[in-house]
Motif scaffolding. Structure first.
Motif, PDB file in Angstrom:
ATOM      1  N   UNK A  10       0.695  -1.074   0.420  1.00  0.00           N
ATOM      2  CA  UNK A  10       0.103   0.251  -0.045  1.00  0.00           C
ATOM      3  C   UNK A  10       0.974   1.043  -0.667  1.00  0.00           C
ATOM      4  N   UNK A  11       2.293   1.637   0.911  1.00  0.00           N
ATOM      5  CA  UNK A  11       2.099   2.429   0.719  1.00  0.00           C
ATOM      6  C   UNK A  11       2.968   2.653  -0.982  1.00  0.00           C
ATOM      7  N   UNK A  12       4.038   1.585  -1.066  1.00  0.00           N
ATOM      8  CA  UNK A  12       4.751   1.934  -2.361  1.00  0.00           C
ATOM      9  C   UNK A  12       3.588   2.321  -3.570  1.00  0.00           C
ATOM     10  N   UNK A  13       1.770   2.375  -3.599  1.00  0.00           N
ATOM     11  CA  UNK A  13       1.251   2.990  -4.436  1.00  0.00           C
ATOM     12  C   UNK A  13       0.394   4.171  -4.352  1.00  0.00           C
ATOM     13  N   UNK A  14       0.254   4.414  -2.591  1.00  0.00           N
ATOM     14  CA  UNK A  14      -0.209   5.861  -2.435  1.00  0.00           C
ATOM     15  C   UNK A  14       0.557   6.721  -2.370  1.00  0.00           C
ATOM     16  N   UNK A  15       2.072   6.477  -1.328  1.00  0.00           N
ATOM     17  CA  UNK A  15       3.529   7.709  -1.357  1.00  0.00           C
ATOM     18  C   UNK A  15       3.414   7.919  -2.721  1.00  0.00           C
ATOM     19  N   UNK A  16       3.449   7.901  -3.624  1.00  0.00           N
ATOM     20  CA  UNK A  16       4.175   8.206  -4.759  1.00  0.00           C
ATOM     21  C   UNK A  16       3.026   9.500  -5.086  1.00  0.00           C
ATOM     22  N   UNK A  17       1.707   9.516  -4.787  1.00  0.00           N
ATOM     23  CA  UNK A  17       0.383   9.781  -5.573  1.00  0.00           C
ATOM     24  C   UNK A  17      -0.056  11.332  -4.578  1.00  0.00           C
ATOM     25  N   UNK A  18       0.707  10.462  -3.024  1.00  0.00           N
ATOM     26  CA  UNK A  18       0.889  11.782  -1.904  1.00  0.00           C
ATOM     27  C   UNK A  18       1.675  13.140  -2.481  1.00  0.00           C
ATOM     28  N   UNK A  19       3.297  12.604  -2.536  1.00  0.00           N
ATOM     29  CA  UNK A  19       3.914  12.928  -2.115  1.00  0.00           C
ATOM     30  C   UNK A  19       5.101  12.072  -3.250  1.00  0.00           C
ATOM     31  N   UNK A  20       5.089  13.476  -4.626  1.00  0.00           N
ATOM     32  CA  UNK A  20       5.647  13.175  -5.921  1.00  0.00           C
ATOM     33  C   UNK A  20       7.589  12.529  -5.648  1.00  0.00           C
ATOM     34  N   UNK A  21       8.275  13.064  -4.564  1.00  0.00           N
ATOM     35  CA  UNK A  21       9.223  12.498  -4.452  1.00  0.00           C
ATOM     36  C   UNK A  21       9.439  11.453  -3.931  1.00  0.00           C
ATOM     37  N   UNK A  22       8.830  11.039  -3.553  1.00  0.00           N
ATOM     38  CA  UNK A  22       9.096   9.341  -3.187  1.00  0.00           C
ATOM     39  C   UNK A  22       8.861   8.754  -4.262  1.00  0.00           C
ATOM     40  N   UNK A  23       8.895   9.876  -5.689  1.00  0.00           N
ATOM     41  CA  UNK A  23       9.160   8.276  -6.353  1.00  0.00           C
ATOM     42  C   UNK A  23      10.716   7.685  -6.658  1.00  0.00           C
ATOM     43  N   UNK A  24      11.426   8.810  -5.994  1.00  0.00           N
ATOM     44  CA  UNK A  24      12.835   8.608  -6.251  1.00  0.00           C
ATOM     45  C   UNK A  24      13.027   7.282  -5.248  1.00  0.00           C
ATOM     46  N   UNK A  25      12.424   6.816  -4.244  1.00  0.00           N
ATOM     47  CA  UNK A  25      12.794   5.951  -3.418  1.00  0.00           C
ATOM     48  C   UNK A  25      11.877   4.277  -3.430  1.00  0.00           C
ATOM     49  N   UNK A  26      10.061   4.547  -4.125  1.00  0.00           N
ATOM     50  CA  UNK A  26       9.566   3.910  -4.675  1.00  0.00           C
ATOM     51  C   UNK A  26      10.526   3.037  -6.218  1.00  0.00           C
TER      52      UNK A  26
END
Length: 291
Positions: A10-26
């Motif tokens: 779930x965090x791998x799907x939800x976090x990029x939507x909330x905060x695009x910066x998390x894409x660098x981690x995801x």
């Protein structure tokens, strides 16, 4: 396992939507997951290739009696995709079911195949072993494990799931071959000859003794299979007793030759302990036993 998989995914799907910066981690994590998936696919393909090249395919022309058992039990279990069954050389008493590229496979190690197919082993044991492996296919255990793959990294959890699968398949095997279940577990534990002299009650109780202790417990928690002594359950003993008393040793046909009193007596006490009192007050099962 489903809950833990959802918590991880779930965090791998939800976090990029909330905060695009998390894409660098995801993205690196997603890349690692894809790489692991590719490794699994290649290793599974190599395994199937090896089995097809070195194993012996069970068919109408090769071990036809075993092939008939597989077809018959697939029909009883409603398995339309008949597994491709192979016997591979190994000194280990084992078998397993797997799936690759839309096809089901059942692999019997030669040591186990020789044991269950020998002339002095009763046919109901063959029925139990085959039904147990087909149970993994019927319950889609291979596919389910892939769907909850992230949870397999949690300590002790995948082993617990695997042991639960084994108990499920034992129940399926007991349903299709009630008298072959106890005999099959005894044979796996002590071998073909010594199984006839094995005291079921003493064997089932040995892990409950004081000397079993911590190491016996932890060795099972780290294993994909329950201890064999625990797989002879009260339900299995009860099914064996009722089938023997009624003269029907398999799900498919009437038993030609009932067991002797001596082979049945040793489990009666255990069954009575596990069953409700009313189960044995309504009828005298001794009248079914041979004189």
């Amino acid at each position: 396992m489903v809950i833990i998989t959802l918590l991880i995914i779930s965090p791998l799907i939800v976090l990029p939507v909330i905060e695009p910066l998390f894409l660098t981690i995801i993205l690196p994590i997603a890349g690692i997951i894809l790489l692991i998936g590719l490794i699994i696919l290649v290793s599974q393909g190599l395994l199937i290739g090896l089995i097809k090249g070195a194993g012996v395919r069970v068919s109408e022309k090769q071990f036809p009696d075993l092939h008939k058992v597989i077809i018959k039990q697939c029909q009883a279990l409603g398995i339309k995709n008949i597994p491709k069954t192979y016997i591979i050389e190994s000194a280990i008493l084992n078998a397993f079911a797997t799936r690759f590229a839309g096809s089901n496979y059942m692999i019997l190690f030669s040591e186990l195949a020789e044991l269950i197919l020998s002339e002095d082993v009763e046919k109901d044991v063959v029925d139990f072993v085959v039904a147990h492996e087909l149970g993994h296919i019927k319950r889609n255990h291979i596919t389910k494990k892939l769907l909850v793959y992230p949870s397999l990294f949690v300590p002790f959890l995948p082993q617990a799931y695997s042991r639960a699968c084994e108990y499920t398949c034992d129940r399926i095997g007991t349903k299709l071959s009630p008298t072959g279940a106890v005999a099959g577990i005894k044979m796996l534990a002590a071998g073909k000859k010594l199984a006839r002299k094995l005291n079921v009650k003493a064997y089932a109780e040995q892990t409950q003794q004081g000397e079993a202790g911590f190491w016996t417990w932890i060795s099972e928690k780290l294993s994909t299979h329950p201890h064999l002594s625990k797989r002879i359950t009260p339900e299995m003993l009860k099914a064996d007793f009722i089938a023997t008393a009624s003269g029907k040793n398999t799900y498919f046909e009437e038993k030609e030759k009932p067991k002797t009193i001596s082979s049945t007596k040793e489990s009666i006490d255990d069954i009575k302990k596990a069953a409700k009192p009313d189960d044995y007050q309504s009828d005298d099962h001794n009248k079914y036993l041979p004189k």
